[in-house]
Design a protein around this motif. Structure first.
Motif, PDB file in Angstrom:
ATOM      1  N   UNK A  37       0.962  -1.313  -0.040  1.00 16.98           N
ATOM      2  CA  UNK A  37       0.120  -0.181   0.140  1.00 16.98           C
ATOM      3  C   UNK A  37       0.960   1.256   0.021  1.00 16.98           C
ATOM      4  N   UNK A  38       0.384   2.216  -0.762  1.00 18.36           N
ATOM      5  CA  UNK A  38       1.144   3.534  -0.645  1.00 18.36           C
ATOM      6  C   UNK A  38       1.023   4.438   0.584  1.00 18.36           C
ATOM      7  N   UNK A  39       1.571   5.357   0.681  1.00 18.63           N
ATOM      8  CA  UNK A  39       1.517   6.063   2.196  1.00 18.63           C
ATOM      9  C   UNK A  39       0.523   7.393   2.103  1.00 18.63           C
ATOM     10  N   UNK A  40      -0.208   7.656   0.750  1.00 16.50           N
ATOM     11  CA  UNK A  40      -0.805   8.606   0.910  1.00 16.50           C
ATOM     12  C   UNK A  40      -2.469   8.346   0.770  1.00 16.50           C
ATOM     13  N   UNK A  41      -2.764   7.187   0.190  1.00 17.49           N
ATOM     14  CA  UNK A  41      -4.323   6.883   0.022  1.00 17.49           C
ATOM     15  C   UNK A  41      -4.864   6.553   1.456  1.00 17.49           C
ATOM     16  N   UNK A  42      -6.061   7.257   1.501  1.00 16.91           N
ATOM     17  CA  UNK A  42      -6.752   7.238   3.047  1.00 16.91           C
ATOM     18  C   UNK A  42      -7.707   6.193   3.051  1.00 16.91           C
ATOM     19  N   UNK A  43      -7.851   5.456   4.121  1.00 15.48           N
ATOM     20  CA  UNK A  43      -9.149   4.693   4.346  1.00 15.48           C
ATOM     21  C   UNK A  43     -10.217   5.377   4.384  1.00 15.48           C
ATOM     22  N   UNK A  44     -11.315   5.286   3.828  1.00 12.01           N
ATOM     23  CA  UNK A  44     -12.620   5.888   3.708  1.00 12.01           C
ATOM     24  C   UNK A  44     -13.168   6.085   5.169  1.00 12.01           C
ATOM     25  N   UNK A  45     -13.491   7.340   5.373  1.00 11.97           N
ATOM     26  CA  UNK A  45     -13.892   7.804   6.756  1.00 11.97           C
ATOM     27  C   UNK A  45     -13.178   7.632   7.964  1.00 11.97           C
ATOM     28  N   UNK A  53      -3.486   2.726   9.532  1.00 13.45           N
ATOM     29  CA  UNK A  53      -4.859   2.086   9.996  1.00 13.45           C
ATOM     30  C   UNK A  53      -4.485   0.714  10.271  1.00 13.45           C
ATOM     31  N   UNK A  54      -3.871  -0.103   9.570  1.00 14.04           N
ATOM     32  CA  UNK A  54      -3.653  -1.599   9.635  1.00 14.04           C
ATOM     33  C   UNK A  54      -2.649  -1.972  10.788  1.00 14.04           C
ATOM     34  N   UNK A  55      -1.779  -0.771  11.231  1.00 15.60           N
ATOM     35  CA  UNK A  55      -0.905  -0.934  12.222  1.00 15.60           C
ATOM     36  C   UNK A  55      -1.594  -1.186  13.752  1.00 15.60           C
ATOM     37  N   UNK A 181      -8.963  -7.328  10.336  1.00 11.37           N
ATOM     38  CA  UNK A 181      -8.241  -7.637   9.003  1.00 11.37           C
ATOM     39  C   UNK A 181      -8.453  -6.841   7.749  1.00 11.37           C
ATOM     40  N   UNK A 182      -9.509  -6.057   7.821  1.00 10.48           N
ATOM     41  CA  UNK A 182      -9.918  -5.229   6.737  1.00 10.48           C
ATOM     42  C   UNK A 182     -10.971  -3.992   7.303  1.00 10.48           C
ATOM     43  N   UNK A 183     -10.654  -2.839   6.782  1.00 10.59           N
ATOM     44  CA  UNK A 183     -11.487  -1.725   7.361  1.00 10.59           C
ATOM     45  C   UNK A 183     -13.375  -1.914   7.043  1.00 10.59           C
ATOM     46  N   UNK A 184     -13.768  -1.622   8.241  1.00  8.45           N
ATOM     47  CA  UNK A 184     -15.165  -1.973   8.028  1.00  8.45           C
ATOM     48  C   UNK A 184     -15.772  -1.130   7.004  1.00  8.45           C
ATOM     49  N   UNK A 185     -15.289   0.016   6.476  1.00  9.04           N
ATOM     50  CA  UNK A 185     -15.910   0.831   5.575  1.00  9.04           C
ATOM     51  C   UNK A 185     -16.427   0.077   4.229  1.00  9.04           C
TER      52      UNK A 185
END
Length: 246
Positions: A37-45, A53-55, A181-185
């Motif tokens: 994953x890149x360090x700029x794309x945000x997880x929605x919401x 987020x995953x850390x 394991x994955x964003x709930x969004x």
């Protein structure tokens, strides 16, 4: 009780399989999920990048593994093997046995949290203020006590043969529905509404709030407090029930 805690720690540290899944496995999963994953794309919401987020999610997952899997299986097997019955003949109070189990699991959970943080900082260049690292460690470590209580309750509820499948179903259910394991969004809307009331969702949300430089949401703290009361109450009732059988 101190002697029992040392014994439990020694047993946990000698169990290489347990150490792998509770300490190394979360960091490996972090790299598999967030490694490309890149360090700029945000997880929605959330306003957080996927690595950030995953850390928190994988650190929470590692602590969950240590306290839930470690407590439930050992307690169930020790009940069947007669070890718990033998301890009741000593001066050790019942709460001492439960505290020893919880303390040993909590000690093992700390390295899993720290290693995920080190991997995230070294490999994905996650950067936070010093107070945020300390607050994250404390919040995730303290929050794991909710699931340590659940592990004790399962250990007194299930038999030695049934404890593993029961624990695994609860373990994976909490991990997936809680968004570890994955964003709930990424869930359908109806499932997102359910996930908001799952204790692992509130657990991870504590760390995410710290990453966002915010105070934890009162709702998440309340959800964890309610589940902690339920799990500890259930563990105490099951312990007394098991004592009466003996």
């Amino acid at each position: 009780m101190n002697g029992l805690i040392r014994l439990e720690l020694a047993r946990a540290l000698r169990n290489r399989k347990f150490l792998f899944f509770s300490v190394a496995y979360p960091s490996i999963l972090f790299l598999l999920i967030a490694g490309s994953a890149d360090s700029t794309t945000k997880v929605d919401g959330t306003g957080l990048t996927l690595p950030t987020y995953m850390m928190v999610s994988m650190a929470s997952f590692g602590a969950l593994t240590a306290v839930l899997m470690g407590n439930s299986e050992r307690i169930a097997k020790e009940r069947e093997g007669g070890w718990v019955r033998q301890l009741r003949l000593t001066a050790l109070p019942g709460r001492g046995y439960v505290l020893a189990k919880t303390a040993s699991a909590a000690v093992v959970s700390l390295p899993s949290i720290v290693i995920v943080f080190i991997v995230a900082a070294a490999v994905k260049d996650v950067r936070l203020d010093a107070w945020q690292w300390l607050a994250l460690t404390g919040a995730i470590w303290a929050g794991s006590l909710v699931f340590a209580a659940l592990g004790v309750a399962i250990g007194y509820l299930a038999s030695g043969d049934a404890v593993r499948p029961i624990t695994m179903i609860i373990y994976f259910g909490l991990s997936i529905l809680g968004g570890l394991w994955m964003p709930t969004t990424s869930f359908p809307g109806w499932l997102q509404d359910i996930a908001k009331w799952v204790p692992t969702h509130a657990y991870a949300a504590l760390g995410q709030a710290i990453e966002q430089n915010q105070a934890p949401h009162l709702k998440d703290v309340a959800v964890l407090a309610v589940f902690f009361a339920l799990f500890t109450g259930g563990a105490a009732w099951l312990y007394r029930k098991d004592t009466m059988k003996a």
